[in-house]
Design a protein around this motif. Sequence first.
Motif, PDB file in Angstrom:
ATOM      1  N   GLY A  55      -8.624  -0.965   7.393  1.00 41.58           N
ATOM      2  CA  GLY A  55      -9.048   0.026   8.378  1.00 41.58           C
ATOM      3  C   GLY A  55      -8.043   1.127   8.580  1.00 41.58           C
ATOM      4  N   ASP A  56      -8.455   2.052   9.421  1.00 41.24           N
ATOM      5  CA  ASP A  56      -7.772   3.320   9.648  1.00 41.24           C
ATOM      6  C   ASP A  56      -7.280   3.367  11.096  1.00 41.24           C
ATOM      7  OD1 ASP A  56      -7.500   6.205   9.971  1.00 41.24           O
ATOM      8  OD2 ASP A  56      -8.654   6.329   8.104  1.00 41.24           O
ATOM      9  N   PHE A  57      -6.423   4.379  11.384  1.00 41.09           N
ATOM     10  CA  PHE A  57      -5.992   4.584  12.776  1.00 41.09           C
ATOM     11  C   PHE A  57      -7.127   5.123  13.651  1.00 41.09           C
ATOM     12  CE2 PHE A  57      -1.991   6.029  10.486  1.00 41.09           C
ATOM     13  CZ  PHE A  57      -1.276   4.893  10.763  1.00 41.09           C
ATOM     14  N   PHE A 114       7.032   3.579   9.156  1.00 40.27           N
ATOM     15  CA  PHE A 114       6.770   4.740   8.294  1.00 40.27           C
ATOM     16  C   PHE A 114       5.283   4.910   7.940  1.00 40.27           C
ATOM     17  CE2 PHE A 114      11.268   3.575   6.845  1.00 40.27           C
ATOM     18  CZ  PHE A 114      11.847   4.396   7.794  1.00 40.27           C
ATOM     19  N   GLY A 115       4.420   4.650   8.929  1.00 39.72           N
ATOM     20  CA  GLY A 115       2.989   4.829   8.687  1.00 39.72           C
ATOM     21  C   GLY A 115       2.381   5.955   9.504  1.00 39.72           C
ATOM     22  N   PRO A 152      -5.559   0.999   5.259  1.00 41.75           N
ATOM     23  CA  PRO A 152      -6.757   1.389   4.504  1.00 41.75           C
ATOM     24  C   PRO A 152      -6.666   1.094   3.003  1.00 41.75           C
ATOM     25  CG  PRO A 152      -5.469   3.333   5.090  1.00 41.75           C
ATOM     26  CD  PRO A 152      -4.737   2.159   5.631  1.00 41.75           C
ATOM     27  N   ALA A 153      -5.501   0.646   2.514  1.00 40.12           N
ATOM     28  CA  ALA A 153      -5.328   0.439   1.063  1.00 40.12           C
ATOM     29  C   ALA A 153      -5.643  -1.012   0.696  1.00 40.12           C
ATOM     30  CB  ALA A 153      -3.904   0.805   0.661  1.00 40.12           C
ATOM     31  N   MET A 155      -8.083  11.393   2.354  1.00 33.36           N
ATOM     32  CA  MET A 155      -6.800  10.668   2.380  1.00 33.36           C
ATOM     33  C   MET A 155      -6.499  10.121   0.976  1.00 33.36           C
ATOM     34  SD  MET A 155      -6.076   7.038   4.237  1.00 33.36           S
ATOM     35  CE  MET A 155      -7.485   7.289   5.278  1.00 33.36           C
ATOM     36  N   ALA A 178       8.326  -0.233  -1.108  1.00 30.61           N
ATOM     37  CA  ALA A 178       8.274  -1.224  -0.016  1.00 30.61           C
ATOM     38  C   ALA A 178       9.524  -2.098  -0.032  1.00 30.61           C
ATOM     39  CB  ALA A 178       7.015  -2.073  -0.152  1.00 30.61           C
ATOM     40  N   LEU A 196      -3.073  -2.928  -1.505  1.00 34.41           N
ATOM     41  CA  LEU A 196      -1.842  -3.287  -0.784  1.00 34.41           C
ATOM     42  C   LEU A 196      -2.092  -4.465   0.152  1.00 34.41           C
ATOM     43  CD1 LEU A 196      -0.146   0.154   0.029  1.00 34.41           C
ATOM     44  CD2 LEU A 196      -0.060  -1.224  -2.050  1.00 34.41           C
ATOM     45  N   PHE A 236       1.016   9.525   8.430  1.00 29.22           N
ATOM     46  CA  PHE A 236      -0.138   9.652   7.544  1.00 29.22           C
ATOM     47  C   PHE A 236      -1.457   9.699   8.306  1.00 29.22           C
ATOM     48  CE2 PHE A 236       3.294   7.682   5.131  1.00 29.22           C
ATOM     49  CZ  PHE A 236       3.466   8.684   4.189  1.00 29.22           C
ATOM     50  N   ASN A 253       5.542  -5.764   4.929  1.00 30.23           N
ATOM     51  CA  ASN A 253       6.955  -6.049   5.248  1.00 30.23           C
ATOM     52  C   ASN A 253       7.153  -6.491   6.703  1.00 30.23           C
ATOM     53  OD1 ASN A 253       7.868  -5.422   2.714  1.00 30.23           O
ATOM     54  ND2 ASN A 253       8.803  -3.475   3.261  1.00 30.23           N
ATOM     55  N   ALA A 266      -0.653   0.354   9.620  1.00 29.78           N
ATOM     56  CA  ALA A 266      -0.293   0.861   8.296  1.00 29.78           C
ATOM     57  C   ALA A 266       0.674  -0.134   7.654  1.00 29.78           C
ATOM     58  CB  ALA A 266       0.317   2.264   8.382  1.00 29.78           C
ATOM     59  N   CYS A 267       0.221  -1.368   7.581  1.00 34.27           N
ATOM     60  CA  CYS A 267       1.121  -2.481   7.200  1.00 34.27           C
ATOM     61  C   CYS A 267       1.499  -2.468   5.733  1.00 34.27           C
ATOM     62  CB  CYS A 267       0.483  -3.820   7.563  1.00 34.27           C
ATOM     63  SG  CYS A 267      -1.028  -4.169   6.642  1.00 34.27           S
TER      64      CYS A 267
HETATM   65  C1  LIG Z   1       5.056   4.550   3.632  1.00 33.42           C
HETATM   66  S1  LIG Z   1       3.761   3.379   3.620  1.00 33.42           S
HETATM   67  C2  LIG Z   1       4.378   2.188   4.795  1.00 33.42           C
HETATM   68  C3  LIG Z   1       3.829   0.809   4.556  1.00 33.42           C
HETATM   69  C4  LIG Z   1       4.539  -0.322   5.315  1.00 33.42           C
HETATM   70  N1  LIG Z   1       4.490  -0.132   6.742  1.00 33.42           N
HETATM   71  C5  LIG Z   1       5.956  -0.528   4.849  1.00 33.42           C
HETATM   72  O1  LIG Z   1       6.867  -0.552   5.683  1.00 33.42           O
HETATM   73  O2  LIG Z   1       6.170  -0.673   3.640  1.00 33.42           O
HETATM   74  C6  LIG Z   1       2.477   4.175   4.490  1.00 33.42           C
HETATM   75  C7  LIG Z   1       1.234   3.315   4.719  1.00 33.42           C
HETATM   76  O3  LIG Z   1       0.313   4.074   5.552  1.00 33.42           O
HETATM   77  C8  LIG Z   1      -0.998   3.713   5.179  1.00 33.42           C
HETATM   78  N2  LIG Z   1      -1.908   4.747   5.693  1.00 33.42           N
HETATM   79  C9  LIG Z   1      -2.111   5.967   5.171  1.00 33.42           C
HETATM   80  N3  LIG Z   1      -3.035   6.626   5.907  1.00 33.42           N
HETATM   81  C10 LIG Z   1      -3.423   5.792   6.913  1.00 33.42           C
HETATM   82  C11 LIG Z   1      -4.360   5.888   8.003  1.00 33.42           C
HETATM   83  N4  LIG Z   1      -5.075   6.974   8.194  1.00 33.42           N
HETATM   84  N5  LIG Z   1      -4.510   4.812   8.832  1.00 33.42           N
HETATM   85  C12 LIG Z   1      -3.756   3.700   8.646  1.00 33.42           C
HETATM   86  N6  LIG Z   1      -2.847   3.561   7.632  1.00 33.42           N
HETATM   87  C13 LIG Z   1      -2.692   4.598   6.780  1.00 33.42           C
HETATM   88  C14 LIG Z   1      -0.915   3.633   3.657  1.00 33.42           C
HETATM   89  O4  LIG Z   1      -2.008   2.941   3.085  1.00 33.42           O
HETATM   90  C15 LIG Z   1       0.450   2.950   3.463  1.00 33.42           C
HETATM   91  O5  LIG Z   1       0.319   1.553   3.376  1.00 33.42           O
END
Ligand SMILES: C[S@@+](CC[C@H](N)C(=O)[O-])C[C@H]1O[C@@H](n2cnc3c(N)ncnc32)[C@H](O)[C@@H]1O
Length: 259
Positions: free
Chosen positions: A85-87, A104-105, A61-62, A1, A13, A65, A108, A44, A39-40
């Motif tokens: 953490g992850d999904f 929008f998470g 997971p970032a 990832m 964001a 962020l 991913f 926001n 995926a916060c």
């Molecule tokens: C487009 S951003 C959206 C962030 C936030 N929700 C927003 O509205 O700004 C996508 C987010 O998905 C997270 N992400 C990517 N892969 C993921 C995974 N496997 N599990 C959980 N979150 C993940 C990224 O770290 C990123 O913060």
Amino acid sequence: MASWDIGSYELTAAQLEPVAGVSIDAVEPVAGRTLLDLACGTGNASLEAASRGARVTGIDPATRLLKVARLRATEAEVDAEWVHGDFHPLPFEDNSFDIVTSVFGMIFGADENDIAGEIARVLAPSGRIAIATWVDTGVMSEVGNLIRSAVEEKVQLPPEDRPRFDWGDEDNLKLLFADHGISIQTETRRLSFRADSPQQMSDEWADNHPVWLATREAVGSERYDRLRADILAALEAGNEDPAAMKLTSDYLVITGSPV
Ligand SMILES: C[S@@+](CC[C@H](N)C(=O)[O-])C[C@H]1O[C@@H](n2cnc3c(N)ncnc32)[C@H](O)[C@@H]1O
């Protein structure tokens, strides 16, 4: 990832912030409820919910962020818990949350069926969800497809081996969530992005957005230059404001509850 910690996701964001308000509106009332923001990112939707009195947990997971999210919460004088953490799987007990949101998470995640199952598992039987996803039409989708193709070319994945769940298709989504006992509805909304010119919008993304930066690493500079030219052409073709740059994209807000 690819790591979302690289570059500066904060710029994007800020552009996506209105969708956080729309998503939390869709699960009102939130005050006093436990709410998980999947995926916060920089928080926001988490901050919007916390400011309305929800008991918020944001997971991403970032690491960088999450630090930004924590700092923003402190500045806004709201409480939230931030989990790294992850999904797959979500590190929470069954039935832990009254509300699950994600802006929008979802796309991913590695496996949509697993994500929907995890959402259903951690959601209380009387719970509600609000999930924002892009639809697979328009310039934003075209840009995403250009990036995806460049990366898939690099790993030499033939087109027939590139299955991708369409998070913008209502029928797909209904079946996906129904399989996990959640009945959903979708509403189409619109979000506009603005810049001084198509070139400025393209450069801003290319210089800052984690996905662009990870793509440059993955495909090499020669392919990346071609990709940027293709993206610029798509932005120019889709520009709605001849005096500057305006791009409007449809997205879905998916709402629902266990049945
Ligand atoms: C487009 S951003 C959206 C962030 C936030 N929700 C927003 O509205 O700004 C996508 C987010 O998905 C997270 N992400 C990517 N892969 C993921 C995974 N496997 N599990 C959980 N979150 C993940 C990224 O770290 C990123 O913060």
